[in-house]
Design a protein around this motif. Sequence first.
Motif, PDB file in Angstrom:
ATOM      1  N   GLU A 159      -0.513  -3.498  -5.225  1.00  0.00           N
ATOM      2  CA  GLU A 159       0.886  -3.100  -5.058  1.00  0.00           C
ATOM      3  C   GLU A 159       1.385  -3.322  -3.630  1.00  0.00           C
ATOM      4  OE1 GLU A 159       3.064  -2.046  -7.387  1.00  0.00           O
ATOM      5  OE2 GLU A 159       1.515  -2.460  -8.890  1.00  0.00           O
ATOM      6  N   THR A 160       0.506  -3.218  -2.658  1.00  0.00           N
ATOM      7  CA  THR A 160       0.936  -3.330  -1.259  1.00  0.00           C
ATOM      8  C   THR A 160       0.715  -4.721  -0.673  1.00  0.00           C
ATOM      9  OG1 THR A 160      -1.229  -2.619  -0.406  1.00  0.00           O
ATOM     10  CG2 THR A 160       0.421  -0.892  -0.847  1.00  0.00           C
ATOM     11  N   GLY A 161      -0.045  -5.554  -1.374  1.00  0.00           N
ATOM     12  CA  GLY A 161      -0.360  -6.869  -0.831  1.00  0.00           C
ATOM     13  C   GLY A 161      -1.377  -6.832   0.289  1.00  0.00           C
ATOM     14  N   ALA A 162      -2.125  -5.736   0.380  1.00  0.00           N
ATOM     15  CA  ALA A 162      -3.130  -5.598   1.436  1.00  0.00           C
ATOM     16  C   ALA A 162      -4.293  -6.552   1.195  1.00  0.00           C
ATOM     17  CB  ALA A 162      -3.640  -4.165   1.487  1.00  0.00           C
ATOM     18  N   PRO A 163      -4.791  -7.216   2.236  1.00  0.00           N
ATOM     19  CA  PRO A 163      -5.924  -8.131   2.096  1.00  0.00           C
ATOM     20  C   PRO A 163      -7.235  -7.360   1.993  1.00  0.00           C
ATOM     21  CG  PRO A 163      -5.271  -8.038   4.394  1.00  0.00           C
ATOM     22  CD  PRO A 163      -4.276  -7.202   3.622  1.00  0.00           C
ATOM     23  N   ALA A 164      -7.411  -6.680   0.879  1.00  0.00           N
ATOM     24  CA  ALA A 164      -8.592  -5.844   0.665  1.00  0.00           C
ATOM     25  C   ALA A 164      -9.396  -6.376  -0.513  1.00  0.00           C
ATOM     26  CB  ALA A 164      -8.169  -4.400   0.397  1.00  0.00           C
ATOM     27  N   MET A 215      -8.265   1.015   3.673  1.00  0.00           N
ATOM     28  CA  MET A 215      -7.044   0.485   3.078  1.00  0.00           C
ATOM     29  C   MET A 215      -5.884   0.514   4.062  1.00  0.00           C
ATOM     30  SD  MET A 215      -5.891  -1.058   0.449  1.00  0.00           S
ATOM     31  CE  MET A 215      -7.120  -0.734  -0.838  1.00  0.00           C
ATOM     32  N   VAL A 216      -5.850   1.524   4.917  1.00  0.00           N
ATOM     33  CA  VAL A 216      -4.807   1.560   5.950  1.00  0.00           C
ATOM     34  C   VAL A 216      -4.987   0.383   6.903  1.00  0.00           C
ATOM     35  CG1 VAL A 216      -3.862   2.863   7.891  1.00  0.00           C
ATOM     36  CG2 VAL A 216      -4.507   4.052   5.783  1.00  0.00           C
ATOM     37  N   LEU A 217      -6.240   0.090   7.271  1.00  0.00           N
ATOM     38  CA  LEU A 217      -6.497  -1.077   8.124  1.00  0.00           C
ATOM     39  C   LEU A 217      -6.009  -2.349   7.444  1.00  0.00           C
ATOM     40  CD1 LEU A 217     -10.131  -0.351   9.413  1.00  0.00           C
ATOM     41  CD2 LEU A 217      -7.958   0.286  10.454  1.00  0.00           C
ATOM     42  N   ALA A 218      -6.302  -2.484   6.151  1.00  0.00           N
ATOM     43  CA  ALA A 218      -5.903  -3.683   5.411  1.00  0.00           C
ATOM     44  C   ALA A 218      -4.385  -3.836   5.381  1.00  0.00           C
ATOM     45  CB  ALA A 218      -6.464  -3.635   3.988  1.00  0.00           C
ATOM     46  N   ILE A 219      -3.683  -2.745   5.178  1.00  0.00           N
ATOM     47  CA  ILE A 219      -2.216  -2.803   5.172  1.00  0.00           C
ATOM     48  C   ILE A 219      -1.693  -3.228   6.541  1.00  0.00           C
ATOM     49  CG2 ILE A 219      -0.136  -1.369   5.061  1.00  0.00           C
ATOM     50  CD1 ILE A 219      -1.513   0.165   2.757  1.00  0.00           C
ATOM     51  N   CYS A 220      -2.275  -2.680   7.600  1.00  0.00           N
ATOM     52  CA  CYS A 220      -1.829  -3.024   8.948  1.00  0.00           C
ATOM     53  C   CYS A 220      -2.205  -4.455   9.341  1.00  0.00           C
ATOM     54  CB  CYS A 220      -2.416  -2.037   9.961  1.00  0.00           C
ATOM     55  SG  CYS A 220      -1.743  -0.366   9.848  1.00  0.00           S
ATOM     56  N   LEU A 221      -3.130  -5.060   8.591  1.00  0.00           N
ATOM     57  CA  LEU A 221      -3.562  -6.435   8.872  1.00  0.00           C
ATOM     58  C   LEU A 221      -2.963  -7.448   7.903  1.00  0.00           C
ATOM     59  CD1 LEU A 221      -7.362  -5.756   9.535  1.00  0.00           C
ATOM     60  CD2 LEU A 221      -5.717  -6.594  11.230  1.00  0.00           C
ATOM     61  N   ARG A 222      -2.070  -7.013   7.034  1.00  0.00           N
ATOM     62  CA  ARG A 222      -1.609  -7.872   5.946  1.00  0.00           C
ATOM     63  C   ARG A 222      -0.846  -9.116   6.412  1.00  0.00           C
ATOM     64  NH1 ARG A 222       3.570  -7.219   3.856  1.00  0.00           N
ATOM     65  NH2 ARG A 222       2.807  -7.606   1.748  1.00  0.00           N
ATOM     66  N   GLU A 223      -0.335  -9.097   7.610  1.00  0.00           N
ATOM     67  CA  GLU A 223       0.419 -10.246   8.107  1.00  0.00           C
ATOM     68  C   GLU A 223      -0.412 -11.170   8.987  1.00  0.00           C
ATOM     69  OE1 GLU A 223       3.903  -8.675   9.956  1.00  0.00           O
ATOM     70  OE2 GLU A 223       4.801  -8.030   8.060  1.00  0.00           O
ATOM     71  N   ARG A 224      -1.708 -10.883   9.108  1.00  0.00           N
ATOM     72  CA  ARG A 224      -2.583 -11.736   9.912  1.00  0.00           C
ATOM     73  C   ARG A 224      -3.357 -12.679   8.997  1.00  0.00           C
ATOM     74  NH1 ARG A 224      -5.458  -8.254  14.701  1.00  0.00           N
ATOM     75  NH2 ARG A 224      -3.898  -6.596  14.907  1.00  0.00           N
ATOM     76  N   PRO A 225      -3.142 -13.979   9.120  1.00  0.00           N
ATOM     77  CA  PRO A 225      -3.851 -14.938   8.270  1.00  0.00           C
ATOM     78  C   PRO A 225      -5.366 -14.811   8.438  1.00  0.00           C
ATOM     79  CG  PRO A 225      -2.035 -15.997   9.433  1.00  0.00           C
ATOM     80  CD  PRO A 225      -2.181 -14.633  10.030  1.00  0.00           C
ATOM     81  N   GLY A 226      -6.065 -14.757   7.317  1.00  0.00           N
ATOM     82  CA  GLY A 226      -7.517 -14.691   7.358  1.00  0.00           C
ATOM     83  C   GLY A 226      -8.102 -13.307   7.466  1.00  0.00           C
ATOM     84  N   ALA A 252       4.448   3.822   1.964  1.00  0.00           N
ATOM     85  CA  ALA A 252       5.146   4.681   1.010  1.00  0.00           C
ATOM     86  C   ALA A 252       4.669   4.393  -0.412  1.00  0.00           C
ATOM     87  CB  ALA A 252       6.652   4.491   1.126  1.00  0.00           C
ATOM     88  N   LEU A 253       4.417   3.126  -0.733  1.00  0.00           N
ATOM     89  CA  LEU A 253       3.841   2.773  -2.034  1.00  0.00           C
ATOM     90  C   LEU A 253       2.450   3.376  -2.180  1.00  0.00           C
ATOM     91  CD1 LEU A 253       4.829  -1.007  -2.274  1.00  0.00           C
ATOM     92  CD2 LEU A 253       5.681   0.838  -3.732  1.00  0.00           C
ATOM     93  N   TYR A 254       1.670   3.279  -1.122  1.00  0.00           N
ATOM     94  CA  TYR A 254       0.329   3.861  -1.097  1.00  0.00           C
ATOM     95  C   TYR A 254       0.403   5.357  -1.350  1.00  0.00           C
ATOM     96  CZ  TYR A 254      -4.453   4.329   0.949  1.00  0.00           C
ATOM     97  OH  TYR A 254      -5.791   4.573   1.176  1.00  0.00           O
ATOM     98  N   GLU A 255       1.308   6.021  -0.643  1.00  0.00           N
ATOM     99  CA  GLU A 255       1.477   7.459  -0.809  1.00  0.00           C
ATOM    100  C   GLU A 255       1.826   7.813  -2.254  1.00  0.00           C
ATOM    101  OE1 GLU A 255       4.240  11.158   0.835  1.00  0.00           O
ATOM    102  OE2 GLU A 255       4.818   9.091   1.278  1.00  0.00           O
ATOM    103  N   ALA A 256       2.753   7.078  -2.841  1.00  0.00           N
ATOM    104  CA  ALA A 256       3.181   7.356  -4.210  1.00  0.00           C
ATOM    105  C   ALA A 256       2.029   7.179  -5.197  1.00  0.00           C
ATOM    106  CB  ALA A 256       4.348   6.454  -4.586  1.00  0.00           C
ATOM    107  N   LEU A 257       1.250   6.128  -5.017  1.00  0.00           N
ATOM    108  CA  LEU A 257       0.104   5.891  -5.889  1.00  0.00           C
ATOM    109  C   LEU A 257      -0.940   6.982  -5.722  1.00  0.00           C
ATOM    110  CD1 LEU A 257      -0.278   2.029  -5.450  1.00  0.00           C
ATOM    111  CD2 LEU A 257       0.155   3.212  -7.617  1.00  0.00           C
ATOM    112  N   LEU A 258      -1.184   7.383  -4.482  1.00  0.00           N
ATOM    113  CA  LEU A 258      -2.182   8.429  -4.250  1.00  0.00           C
ATOM    114  C   LEU A 258      -1.765   9.737  -4.905  1.00  0.00           C
ATOM    115  CD1 LEU A 258      -4.181   9.048  -1.033  1.00  0.00           C
ATOM    116  CD2 LEU A 258      -3.149  10.976  -2.224  1.00  0.00           C
ATOM    117  N   ARG A 259      -0.512  10.104  -4.761  1.00  0.00           N
ATOM    118  CA  ARG A 259      -0.044  11.356  -5.370  1.00  0.00           C
ATOM    119  C   ARG A 259      -0.116  11.288  -6.899  1.00  0.00           C
ATOM    120  NH1 ARG A 259       2.199  14.804  -1.724  1.00  0.00           N
ATOM    121  NH2 ARG A 259       2.750  13.936   0.321  1.00  0.00           N
TER     122      ARG A 259
END
Length: 215
Positions: free
Chosen positions: A119-124, A86-97, A29-36
Motif C-alpha cells: 500500500e505504501t510502495g515501500a521497498p521492503a 518498515m519505517v526505514l523502508a518508507i523513508c528510503l522509498r525514493e532512493r533507487p536500489g 498515514a496509510l501505515y497507521e490506518a492499516l496498523l489500527r
Amino acid sequence: MSADRELARDRAQALELAPALRPFVRELALYEALLRKWQKSINLVAPGTLPTLWTRHFADSAQVLERFPNVEKWADLGAGAGFPGMVLAICLRERPGAKVHLIESDQRKASFLRAVSRETGAPAEIHLGRIETELPKLEGSVDAVTARALAPLSQLVEWSRELLLKSTVGVFLKGEDWAIELTDSKVADNFQVRTFASRTHSSGRIIAIARDFGV
C-alpha cells in the motif's frame, strides 16, 4: 483534550523529533490506518501505545536512519509490526536500489507487513522464517542489521555475528537497561561500539556495533 487533538499533537511532535518522516506523511498515514485495522485481530503493538503511535513507533524508528543516512540496505530482525524496518523502508522509498529485508516468523504479522509494503510502495522484502535461518541468506546483500524490543544485545550480536565480522553494521534500539546489556554482552571485546542518545526515550540508546567504523 479530545482523542483527535491528542493524535494530531502526537503526529506533529513526531515530525519535529524525526524530520526524515516529513516527506512521507501520506505513506505513514496509510501505515497507521492499516496498523489500527489489523490491530483489532492481531496484537501488533501494545494497545497503550496507540495514542502515541507516531512518536513511540514512527519517530523512534526513523532516528535509526537519521544516524546512518547513507545506509540503504537493511535487515530488520523479528520485524513484528515493522519497527524500525518498515519505517526505514518508507523513508528510503525514493532512493533507487534501496531495500529493507524484514524477517518475521509469525505468518499473520508477515502478511500485515506485506500489506503495508504494497500500500505504501515501500521497498521492503518480507522473509517468513526464523532469524537464524533467514539472516545468513542475506550476507552480502545488506549493509546494516537492526532490531527493536526483540532480545538482549548478546543474542542480537550472536544472530548477526557473521555479518558483523564482514563489514555489516549492527544498529540496535535499546531501553533503559542498555548499559547492563552492553556490559553483559562483552561485545566491546570483539567489536567497536558507539552509543547515541534516543530522541524519543530519555533513558534509551541506539547502540551501533561494527568490526571497524573507520573514520
